[in-house]
Design a protein around this motif. Structure first.
Motif, short mmCIF file in Angstrom:
data_model
loop_
_atom_site.label_atom_id
_atom_site.label_comp_id
_atom_site.label_asym_id
_atom_site.label_seq_id
_atom_site.Cartn_x
_atom_site.Cartn_y
_atom_site.Cartn_z
N GLN A 275 66.52 118.57 156.11
CA GLN A 275 66.90 119.33 154.92
C GLN A 275 68.36 119.73 154.96
O GLN A 275 68.86 120.23 155.98
CB GLN A 275 66.04 120.59 154.77
N GLU B 132 65.79 107.88 154.90
CA GLU B 132 66.81 108.20 153.89
C GLU B 132 68.10 108.69 154.51
O GLU B 132 69.19 108.35 154.04
CB GLU B 132 66.25 109.22 152.90
N ALA C 75 65.28 120.35 146.38
CA ALA C 75 64.79 120.68 147.73
C ALA C 75 65.75 120.19 148.80
O ALA C 75 65.83 120.78 149.89
CB ALA C 75 63.41 120.07 147.94
N TYR D 206 64.92 115.14 152.95
CA TYR D 206 64.97 113.68 153.04
C TYR D 206 64.27 113.18 154.31
O TYR D 206 64.24 113.87 155.33
CB TYR D 206 66.43 113.19 153.00
N THR D 207 63.73 111.97 154.19
CA THR D 207 63.05 111.35 155.33
C THR D 207 64.07 110.83 156.33
O THR D 207 65.26 110.71 156.03
CB THR D 207 62.18 110.17 154.88
N GLU E 79 60.89 114.50 137.89
CA GLU E 79 60.29 114.33 139.22
C GLU E 79 61.36 114.18 140.30
O GLU E 79 61.31 114.84 141.34
CB GLU E 79 59.38 113.10 139.21
N VAL E 80 62.35 113.32 140.05
CA VAL E 80 63.38 113.15 141.07
C VAL E 80 64.27 114.38 141.18
O VAL E 80 64.79 114.68 142.25
CB VAL E 80 64.24 111.87 140.86
N ASN F 159 65.31 104.31 140.66
CA ASN F 159 65.79 105.47 141.41
C ASN F 159 66.34 105.10 142.79
O ASN F 159 66.27 105.87 143.73
CB ASN F 159 64.65 106.50 141.55
N GLU G 122 63.32 117.46 141.03
CA GLU G 122 62.65 118.40 141.93
C GLU G 122 62.94 118.05 143.38
O GLU G 122 63.17 118.93 144.22
CB GLU G 122 61.14 118.41 141.66
N LYS G 123 62.94 116.76 143.69
CA LYS G 123 63.28 116.32 145.05
C LYS G 123 64.74 116.68 145.37
O LYS G 123 65.05 117.14 146.47
CB LYS G 123 63.05 114.81 145.19
N CYS G 124 65.61 116.48 144.37
CA CYS G 124 67.03 116.82 144.55
C CYS G 124 67.21 118.26 144.98
O CYS G 124 67.94 118.56 145.93
CB CYS G 124 67.79 116.64 143.24
N THR H 81 67.73 110.80 143.35
CA THR H 81 67.19 111.78 144.29
C THR H 81 68.25 112.62 145.00
O THR H 81 67.96 113.28 145.98
CB THR H 81 66.27 111.08 145.31
#
Length: 218
Positions: free
Chosen positions: A180, A158, A151, A154-155, A144-145, A70, A147-149, A111
């Motif tokens: 965000q 990132e 939202a 990002y940190t 899983e990824v 990923n 769901e992050k997409c 992601t």
């Protein structure tokens, strides 16, 4: 891990995700699956394989997901995105002027940095694309990824990887220690779970397909 365990995992991963593991990739399997074995409450990969053979579909899905790479970041390698902005978009604006619509597919979106990079570039052309219907479909094997997409969160690390500061300021808001994407950019992208071994027909036709995250690793 026995040679038979490795053979079983090689076949399973190829059948389920298209991932082909050569004989010298045992270290990769062990490094990614040993934590999963511990999480499943078994001491090693041989025991993990036995559980999978016993018919644990959720465990099989976890194994496939653990082996999926990923790695991605905003405007990855820059040149393809410059080409998209400077050459592809202007040509498509001329070529699709009659129907005023664009469909873009990001395969293996991970992601979300790739489809969101494209969305921001299209936002920058908002004046030229006023009244156009823009669809960006982003697919990935991993729920899983995805769901992050969705939202779009990002940190700091990132957003520092490849994202120009002017786009960060323009299209993101800070949420605690995270960043965000604004809702209008997020709404440009539809995320769907999709296995690239499946028939593509249901996805429809596209003007542009980004599959770099697939080709880099396959």
């Amino acid at each position: 891990m026995t040679p038979l365990d490795y053979e079983y995992l090689q076949k399973l991963l190829k059948d389920r995700s298209g991932l082909v593991l050569s004989a010298d990739k045992k270290y990769l399997l062990e490094s990614r699956l040993l934590p999963l074995a511990r999480k499943a409450g078994v001491p090693g990969i041989t025991d993990l394989v036995q559980k999978m053979k016993a018919g644990s579909d959720s465990l099989i899905n976890d194994v496939v997901e653990a082996m999926t790479t990923n790695e991605t970041f905003f405007f990855r390698d820059k040149t393809p995105f410059d080409h998209f902005k400077d050459s592809v978009i202007p040509e498509l604006i001329k070529a699709r002027a009659g129907r005023k619509s664009l469909r873009i597919w990001c395969a293996a979106s991970s992601t979300g940095q790739e489809p969101y990079s494209l969305a921001m570039l299209l936002k920058e052309k908002a004046a030229e694309l006023a009244g156009w219907r823009i669809e960006i479909i982003a697919t990935d094997l991993s729920p899983e990824v995805l769901e992050k997409c969705k939202a779009g969160l990002y940190t700091q690390f990132e957003v520092q990887r490849g994202l120009p500061i002017q786009l960060l300021v323009k299209y993101f808001k800070q949420v605690g220690t995270m960043w965000q994407l604004n809702a209008d950019v997020r709404s440009m992208v539809q995320f769907r779970q999709f296995n690239l071994l499946q028939d593509f027909t249901a996805l429809g036709k596209f003007d542009v397909i980004f599959c770099r995250n697939v080709l880099i690793y396959f």
